[in-house]
Write a protein that holds these residues in place. Structure first.
Motif, PDB file in Angstrom:
ATOM      1  N   SER A   8       0.727  -1.313   0.027  1.00  0.00           N
ATOM      2  CA  SER A   8      -0.027  -0.259  -0.020  1.00  0.00           C
ATOM      3  C   SER A   8       0.816   1.230  -0.107  1.00  0.00           C
ATOM      4  O   SER A   8       0.593   1.977  -0.835  1.00  0.00           O
ATOM      5  N   ARG A  12       1.002   3.850  -2.912  1.00  0.00           N
ATOM      6  CA  ARG A  12       0.824   5.376  -2.578  1.00  0.00           C
ATOM      7  C   ARG A  12       2.300   6.224  -3.382  1.00  0.00           C
ATOM      8  O   ARG A  12       1.743   7.278  -3.869  1.00  0.00           O
ATOM      9  N   ARG A  16       1.912   8.954  -6.294  1.00  0.00           N
ATOM     10  CA  ARG A  16       2.520  10.657  -5.965  1.00  0.00           C
ATOM     11  C   ARG A  16       3.376  10.778  -7.300  1.00  0.00           C
ATOM     12  O   ARG A  16       3.119  11.715  -7.813  1.00  0.00           O
TER      13      ARG A  16
END
Lengths: 200, 200
Positions: A8, A12, A16
């Motif tokens: 996870s 992320r 980004r």
């Protein structure tokens, strides 16, 4: 075993980086013409290496895929907020797609137009709009289950591809015809898909 | 001034050369796998030079454009023979497209599949099916004039592009799903375009 938070966090971070590249590119496209922005310029602005750019986007024109991904997120939010019948939700899909493009920057449109007219662009909605097709397929499948939509013989996935291809065709047509009113054209397009071409 | 017969003779010669190349290629595709037939092989069989091949076709996969051109001729013949209302004529278009592909050789399908899945294939029905779109636009325009078809706000050309894109999508879907019954799927697809997705 992997740490449960690992994938996870990595996801992320990926998201980004993808966003940073996209936003750097959009800034540059606002500052000067699409054709005059190189991948090198984007990498410099985003403070990343060329290899990273190509890992995420493959080509300058593939930034359109990020636009499409964000568009699919907006559509999902609006559809979830609006509830309503399957036909109403398909009208919402069309409206959000039209709004996103009507409100888009000239740079984004130049990029999309350029990409769609390049011979190396992959054919077919499935490559360009995977998230939107998945969302429309959910709407269609539910509409077929509860009897609001027809076309069971063709399957929800096939119909969703057809629907998204037609919506994308409406947008592409607008790129070529700047004085066309996109929102009105999209309303007519979705209406025609829902109620059919034949005069009843 | 040019000789009045000049352009026509030249056009006939061009058409003949295009057909000779196409037929040589189809012969070779019957004899061995699509991937194993080179442009050189096609030129040798057709007794033409490489430059001539590329003047007519641009790439091996562009032979699909000749298939599409011949398909549009077949559609025009059937549509003209069948008369009927605009909706009936659009059903004929779908039926002839389905028949042409269902009856096509495995080689032709392999070629089309290969072409559609290559990144350099141009996007959009307008590039792949100009003749068929022109024909469907005529049918749509007449249907709108005599009140059999809706969608006046969108224009006949736009709707024709939409119709042909959806028919082509049905065929492309069948390439990916060989156990699908193409003729039945096409009947459902055309029916959905005519009568709409919404359950009435």
């Amino acid at each position: 075993m992997e740490d449960a938070a690992g994938p996870s966090l990595r996801e992320r971070k990926r998201k980004r980086t993808r966003a940073v590249i996209y936003e750097a590119a959009m800034e540059l496209f606002e500052e000067r013409a699409y054709a005059e922005v190189t991948v090198e310029d984007i990498c410099e602005r985003a403070e990343i290496g060329r290899a990273t750019f190509f890992r995420f986007y493959g080509a300058k024109g593939a930034l359109l895929l990020e636009f499409n991904r964000r568009l699919a997120d907006r559509v999902r939010t609006e559809v979830d907020a609006g509830a309503g019948s399957a036909p109403q939700r398909l009208r919402t899909v069309g409206a959000v797609v039209a709004d996103a493009w009507a409100d888009s920057s000239a740079a984004m449109r130049a990029m999309a137009f350029d990409m769609l007219n390049r011979p190396e662009t992959p054919v077919g909605g499935e490559t360009l709009h995977p998230e939107l097709i998945a969302l429309v397929a959910e709407i269609v499948a539910e509409g077929q289950r509860n009897g609001q939509l027809r076309g069971q013989q063709l399957g929800a996935q096939f119909i969703a591809t057809m629907v998204v291809t037609v919506l994308a065709g409406c947008v592409a047509n607008w790129f070529d015809t700047p004085d066309m009113e996109l929102r009105a054209a999209m309303v007519h397009t979705v209406d025609l898909m829902l109620t059919g071409l034949q005069q009843s």
